[in-house]
Design a protein around this motif. Structure first.
Motif, PDB file in Angstrom:
ATOM      1  N   SER A   1      -2.977  16.023   3.160  1.00 22.23           N
ATOM      2  CA  SER A   1      -4.013  15.913   2.800  1.00 22.23           C
ATOM      3  C   SER A   1      -4.063  14.154   3.225  1.00 22.23           C
ATOM      4  CB  SER A   1      -4.791  16.444   1.880  1.00 22.23           C
ATOM      5  OG  SER A   1      -4.291  15.998   0.170  1.00 22.23           O
ATOM      6  N   ASN A   2      -2.874  13.538   2.961  1.00 25.37           N
ATOM      7  CA  ASN A   2      -3.270  12.022   2.888  1.00 25.37           C
ATOM      8  C   ASN A   2      -1.577  11.264   3.756  1.00 25.37           C
ATOM      9  OD1 ASN A   2      -2.896   9.227   1.712  1.00 25.37           O
ATOM     10  ND2 ASN A   2      -2.429   9.811  -0.194  1.00 25.37           N
ATOM     11  N   PRO A   3      -2.893  11.269   3.992  1.00 20.40           N
ATOM     12  CA  PRO A   3      -2.227  10.275   6.194  1.00 20.40           C
ATOM     13  C   PRO A   3      -0.780   9.112   4.948  1.00 20.40           C
ATOM     14  CG  PRO A   3      -4.212   9.163   5.841  1.00 20.40           C
ATOM     15  CD  PRO A   3      -4.509  10.647   5.086  1.00 20.40           C
ATOM     16  N   LEU A   4      -1.391   8.530   4.037  1.00 15.84           N
ATOM     17  CA  LEU A   4      -0.091   6.945   3.925  1.00 15.84           C
ATOM     18  C   LEU A   4       1.036   8.436   3.654  1.00 15.84           C
ATOM     19  CD1 LEU A   4      -2.816   4.947   2.222  1.00 15.84           C
ATOM     20  CD2 LEU A   4      -1.648   4.553   5.328  1.00 15.84           C
TER      21      LEU A   4
ATOM     22  N   GLU B   1       1.269   4.191  -3.364  1.00 21.76           N
ATOM     23  CA  GLU B   1       1.146   5.435  -2.415  1.00 21.76           C
ATOM     24  C   GLU B   1       1.768   6.084  -3.393  1.00 21.76           C
ATOM     25  OE1 GLU B   1      -1.568   7.373  -1.090  1.00 21.76           O
ATOM     26  OE2 GLU B   1      -2.815   5.363  -1.863  1.00 21.76           O
ATOM     27  N   ARG B   2       3.309   5.958  -3.215  1.00 22.21           N
ATOM     28  CA  ARG B   2       5.186   6.477  -2.972  1.00 22.21           C
ATOM     29  C   ARG B   2       5.109   6.736  -5.103  1.00 22.21           C
ATOM     30  NH1 ARG B   2       9.444   3.118  -3.196  1.00 22.21           N
ATOM     31  NH2 ARG B   2       8.361   1.938  -4.945  1.00 22.21           N
ATOM     32  N   GLU B   3       5.171   6.009  -6.032  1.00 18.92           N
ATOM     33  CA  GLU B   3       4.363   5.327  -6.962  1.00 18.92           C
ATOM     34  C   GLU B   3       3.567   6.634  -7.675  1.00 18.92           C
ATOM     35  OE1 GLU B   3       6.513   4.359  -8.273  1.00 18.92           O
ATOM     36  OE2 GLU B   3       7.596   3.168  -6.792  1.00 18.92           O
TER      37      GLU B   3
ATOM     38  N   GLU C   1       6.729  10.120   8.330  1.00 20.72           N
ATOM     39  CA  GLU C   1       6.746   9.676   9.333  1.00 20.72           C
ATOM     40  C   GLU C   1       7.940   8.052   9.388  1.00 20.72           C
ATOM     41  OE1 GLU C   1       2.529   8.254  11.118  1.00 20.72           O
ATOM     42  OE2 GLU C   1       2.440  11.103  11.580  1.00 20.72           O
ATOM     43  N   GLY C   2       8.591   7.692   8.126  1.00 20.22           N
ATOM     44  CA  GLY C   2       9.411   6.897   7.748  1.00 20.22           C
ATOM     45  C   GLY C   2       8.999   5.537   8.119  1.00 20.22           C
ATOM     46  N   GLU C   3       7.534   5.076   7.684  1.00 17.53           N
ATOM     47  CA  GLU C   3       6.310   3.902   8.167  1.00 17.53           C
ATOM     48  C   GLU C   3       8.030   3.049   7.028  1.00 17.53           C
ATOM     49  OE1 GLU C   3       3.454   3.148  10.206  1.00 17.53           O
ATOM     50  OE2 GLU C   3       5.285   3.509  11.105  1.00 17.53           O
ATOM     51  N   ILE C   4       7.415   3.381   6.190  1.00 17.64           N
ATOM     52  CA  ILE C   4       8.386   2.024   5.235  1.00 17.64           C
ATOM     53  C   ILE C   4       9.418   1.637   5.922  1.00 17.64           C
ATOM     54  CG2 ILE C   4       9.868   3.894   3.565  1.00 17.64           C
ATOM     55  CD1 ILE C   4       8.573   2.380   1.188  1.00 17.64           C
ATOM     56  N   ARG C   5       9.832   2.316   6.064  1.00 21.36           N
ATOM     57  CA  ARG C   5      11.763   1.902   6.957  1.00 21.36           C
ATOM     58  C   ARG C   5      11.295   1.294   7.821  1.00 21.36           C
ATOM     59  NH1 ARG C   5      17.328   5.245   7.208  1.00 21.36           N
ATOM     60  NH2 ARG C   5      16.178   6.215   5.603  1.00 21.36           N
ATOM     61  N   ARG C   6      10.963   1.370   8.400  1.00 17.61           N
ATOM     62  CA  ARG C   6      10.628   1.006  10.142  1.00 17.61           C
ATOM     63  C   ARG C   6       9.697  -0.381   9.277  1.00 17.61           C
ATOM     64  NH1 ARG C   6       6.172  -0.311  13.332  1.00 17.61           N
ATOM     65  NH2 ARG C   6       4.328   1.046  12.174  1.00 17.61           N
ATOM     66  N   ILE C   7       8.479  -0.634   8.767  1.00 15.26           N
ATOM     67  CA  ILE C   7       8.608  -2.036   7.974  1.00 15.26           C
ATOM     68  C   ILE C   7       8.737  -2.625   7.391  1.00 15.26           C
ATOM     69  CG2 ILE C   7       6.425  -3.367   6.779  1.00 15.26           C
ATOM     70  CD1 ILE C   7       5.425  -1.523   9.295  1.00 15.26           C
TER      71      ILE C   7
ATOM     72  N   VAL D   1       1.201  -1.611  -0.331  1.00 15.97           N
ATOM     73  CA  VAL D   1       0.216  -0.164  -0.357  1.00 15.97           C
ATOM     74  C   VAL D   1       1.069   1.101  -0.125  1.00 15.97           C
ATOM     75  CG1 VAL D   1      -1.281   0.958   1.104  1.00 15.97           C
ATOM     76  CG2 VAL D   1      -1.831  -1.488   1.395  1.00 15.97           C
ATOM     77  N   LEU D   2       1.786   0.939   0.869  1.00 15.35           N
ATOM     78  CA  LEU D   2       2.321   2.821   1.118  1.00 15.35           C
ATOM     79  C   LEU D   2       3.607   2.674  -0.521  1.00 15.35           C
ATOM     80  CD1 LEU D   2       4.371   2.472   4.325  1.00 15.35           C
ATOM     81  CD2 LEU D   2       2.815   3.269   3.580  1.00 15.35           C
TER      82      LEU D   2
END
Length: 234
Positions: free
Chosen positions: A101-104, A66-68, A111-117, A62-63
């Motif tokens: 506008s987009n929390p993802l 969104e990035r793409e 927040e660096g979520e992709i790094r953590r996951i 999902v992340l």
């Protein structure tokens, strides 16, 4: 184990990603359960694991999706722009709007979520793992239509943006290293964290963001009146 036709597998896979997108955006990763996702799709929890190895694997898909989408939006936004200054301003404005506008997108870039996951899935340090990866595919589907870990690379540092290399090659930027330019653009996104906090009062946030964009873009690019010796003495 439930058996599905190829058409059903494709549909369920798409619906899981759509449900994950909706619930992760609304509740975040930690508060979203696999059962919440499967209930949204109308399948059993055990069936989920025929498509994804874990909740983390779905979240990463999902992340990266969104990035793409963001980078496609940026590519379209700058396609008709003629100057590097205007390109940088458009990139900043578009990305800041998406972060707000987009929390993802916020979780991805701020927040660096992709790094953590990615670290959880691979059991490695993200920076070490990223240096060995290449390509921009958002996910890989094996012959069983099961999603394996997508290649995240290090795009969270804006490395898929080609503009900084082009700017530096044309001597339009006062900084020689395109990665530093990307870091500068990305660091500006963190101003959104100050919105609605005592750091920046809400009545002045828009003006603060506008001033930061103007200051960064103006300071990043060499003035046309600069001599060639000035440009090469950076």
């Amino acid at each position: 184990m439930a058996q599905f036709s190829d058409e059903d597998r494709e549909r369920i896979h798409k619906e899981l990603i759509e449900a994950g997108h909706k619930l992760f955006a609304q509740f975040g990763f930690d508060r979203t359960r696999v059962s919440d996702i499967t209930e949204e799709v109308g399948i059993g929890t055990s069936t989920f694991y025929q498509f994804f190895d874990s909740k983390e694997a779905l979240y990463l898909v999902v992340l990266t999706s969104e990035r793409e989408q963001l980078f496609k939006q940026l590519e379209t936004a700058v396609s008709d722009i003629k100057t590097p200054q205007a390109e940088a301003e458009m990139i900043l404005r578009t990305t800041l709007e998406q972060v707000r506008s987009n929390p993802l997108i916020k979780r991805l870039f701020v927040e660096g979520e992709i790094r953590r996951i990615d670290e959880q899935l691979n059991g490695t340090n993200y920076d070490d793992a990223a240096s060995t990866k290449s390509g921009n595919d958002t996910n890989t589907i094996n012959e069983d239509n099961k999603c394996t870990n997508p290649d995240t690379g290090s795009e969270t540092d804006f490395r898929v943006l080609p503009q900084p290399e082009e700017w530096v090659a044309r001597d339009d930027v006062r900084i020689d290293n395109p990665d530093i330019v990307r870091g500068l653009l990305r660091s500006l996104l963190f101003v959104t964290q100050a919105q609605n906090t005592p750091v920046v009062i809400s009545e002045t946030y828009d003006e603060v963001e506008e001033a930061l964009i103007d200051t960064v873009v103006t300071g990043l690019f060499a003035d046309e009146s600069m001599t060639s010796s000035d440009n090469h003495s950076r």
